[in-house]
Write a protein that holds these residues in place. Sequence first.
Motif, PDB file in Angstrom:
ATOM      1  N   ASP A 173      -6.899   4.489   0.024  1.00 34.50           N
ATOM      2  CA  ASP A 173      -8.097   5.332  -0.056  1.00 34.50           C
ATOM      3  C   ASP A 173      -9.365   4.507  -0.009  1.00 34.50           C
ATOM      4  O   ASP A 173     -10.452   5.051   0.168  1.00 34.50           O
ATOM      5  CB  ASP A 173      -8.089   6.113  -1.372  1.00 34.50           C
ATOM      6  CG  ASP A 173      -6.864   6.982  -1.479  1.00 34.50           C
ATOM      7  OD1 ASP A 173      -6.811   7.998  -0.773  1.00 34.50           O
ATOM      8  OD2 ASP A 173      -5.950   6.619  -2.246  1.00 34.50           O
ATOM      9  N   ARG A 175       1.065   3.968  -2.890  1.00 37.89           N
ATOM     10  CA  ARG A 175       0.639   5.303  -2.468  1.00 37.89           C
ATOM     11  C   ARG A 175       1.657   6.371  -2.869  1.00 37.89           C
ATOM     12  O   ARG A 175       1.314   7.474  -3.300  1.00 37.89           O
ATOM     13  CB  ARG A 175       0.446   5.288  -0.931  1.00 37.89           C
ATOM     14  CG  ARG A 175       0.104   6.576  -0.236  1.00 37.89           C
ATOM     15  CD  ARG A 175      -1.301   7.057  -0.486  1.00 37.89           C
ATOM     16  NE  ARG A 175      -1.470   7.511  -1.875  1.00 37.89           N
ATOM     17  CZ  ARG A 175      -2.623   7.589  -2.496  1.00 37.89           C
ATOM     18  NH1 ARG A 175      -3.727   7.208  -1.900  1.00 37.89           N
ATOM     19  NH2 ARG A 175      -2.686   8.026  -3.726  1.00 37.89           N
ATOM     20  N   THR A 196       0.838  -1.207   0.000  1.00 38.65           N
ATOM     21  CA  THR A 196       0.000   0.000   0.000  1.00 38.65           C
ATOM     22  C   THR A 196       0.872   1.258   0.000  1.00 38.65           C
ATOM     23  O   THR A 196       0.655   2.184  -0.797  1.00 38.65           O
ATOM     24  CB  THR A 196      -0.914   0.018   1.244  1.00 38.65           C
ATOM     25  OG1 THR A 196      -1.608  -1.227   1.331  1.00 38.65           O
ATOM     26  CG2 THR A 196      -1.924   1.154   1.156  1.00 38.65           C
ATOM     27  N   GLY A 240      -2.228   4.154   4.162  1.00 38.99           N
ATOM     28  CA  GLY A 240      -2.558   5.208   3.214  1.00 38.99           C
ATOM     29  C   GLY A 240      -3.524   4.832   2.110  1.00 38.99           C
ATOM     30  O   GLY A 240      -3.719   5.612   1.170  1.00 38.99           O
TER      31      GLY A 240
END
Lengths: 244, 308
Positions: free
Chosen positions: B192, B161, B157, B190
């Motif tokens: 979304d 990100r 992630t 992080g």
Amino acid sequence: MEQTLLRIEENRPLTRDILKIRLTGDVSGVERPGQFVNIKLEGLFLRRPISVFDREEDAITLIYRTVGVGTRRLSEMKAGETLDVLTGLGNGYDLTRAGDRPLLLGGGAGVPPLYWLARVLREQGKRVTAVLGFNSAEDVFAEEDFRKLGCETTVTTADGSHGIRGFVTDAMPEEYSYFYACGPEPMMRAVDRRAKTEGEFSLEERMGCGFGACMGCSCRTRDGMKRICREGPVLRRGEILWEK
Amino acid sequence: MREKAADRLRVDLCGIELENPVIPASGTFGYGYEFAEIYDINRLGTFSFKGTTRQPRFGNPTPRIAECPAGMINAVGLQNPGVEKVISEELPRLKKVFSKPVMANVSGFSIEEYAETCAMLEAEEQVGWLEVNISCPNVHGGGMSFGTDPKQAAAVTRAVRAVTKKPVIMKLSPNVTDIAEMAAACEEAGADGISLINTLQGMRINLKTRRPVLANVMGGVSGPCVFPVALRMVWQVCRTVKIPVIGMGGVSTAEDVLEMMTAGAAAVEVGAANLTDPRACLRIIEELPAAMDRYGIRSLRELRSPEG
């Protein structure tokens, strides 16, 4: 591809495990010999792909073998019932390459897609030879259909109980301009070893969707990856990689 | 007061508005054109395209498909032309039949590879979201290992990100002990959004040959049979994270969509249903208003208030 509801006009056995089903309705999606349809059956998640035996204005005929739960369920369906069918799937045979004396080689449940092809080739005035292979006399179907088209028709049986004893490769003629083959893989490999001309094979694979979305039936070819359901089921002899 | 018909179905997904919440799931919709032959795919909220990797992949040997009651098992193994060809060939073709932002589904075999593929897609205008698949059960030495260890999931992630401004949606595997822990790790790193579930690992045996049906032995189960499991996990994740969640797993009716959204999903992906009924997503979209009427739901947005 079209999605259509077709009515069963008849669904009757031809041999101990082969049935013929005639479906009427909007079959405009069915364009070329060698294409297949994908049939939704009550209670089964995946559709069942079956090649087209013949096409009329408002009807298609399929000949299928009962091999598992899906085809058994199809075999139990009656005239008057309807089927949800995806039509016009796959590339179909290339008729432009047939030449004057095309040879059609079918083995067992691989015979059906060659019939519509034979009819169209005969209508084009070609001299068509059909060699149809079965295990035994009681498994033979469609022999008369090919003869009635005016095809030079030879039947082979593995046990010699009807026609020539042996396999289709034992009855291949000396002269032909091109070949179309459909049948079990060992038969098609044998044809590939024996054939003297270019030709094409109609292949089979377990499918998820039948129209190119799931990548379930991909195979490697000399021309890169192909989906049996979309860029196939008919592949040219020269592009097939038989080793697996 | 009754909302305008079109507004009833509108939802927001990570800051991008969707006309409706229905999204064909990656791997069941190719790059869109097969379906564009039979309906206008602009009717969809969006769709998630075929899982894309840095390098081209042929995938697993066949048979890759088996059937099970109310579902199927696949072991395709991330067949795709590779991100360069997706950018040079698939996306330009897609643009002709699809005018909305598309969801890019990305897989990888190392953290660097995930980041590199996402960085290449960052420049593509039509890509609205990156859906990062850390959950493919059908490839060895990659995919799902990132999806079963929260630290690894967080590392992927973070790496993704760092290379994109587009919303990053982490696609989770159900083949874990604690799905909420996985989702929380991605959120903290992080992400979304979260999408779940990928397929459940399963297999079939052919009794005639006494061999597994799939050449890969095991595959991923999908279809209506997994819906209750998927719904349970979506419920759990929606009660753990604050970021939007896309619910998927066996969705095949408008009611299934409403259940997923009542559990807290911001949008819903539809997978296996596309393969047996190519019009499945269109049918679901068309059935949604009447289904909402039956249950007194004025707008889909009102469902997104999870409690408990």
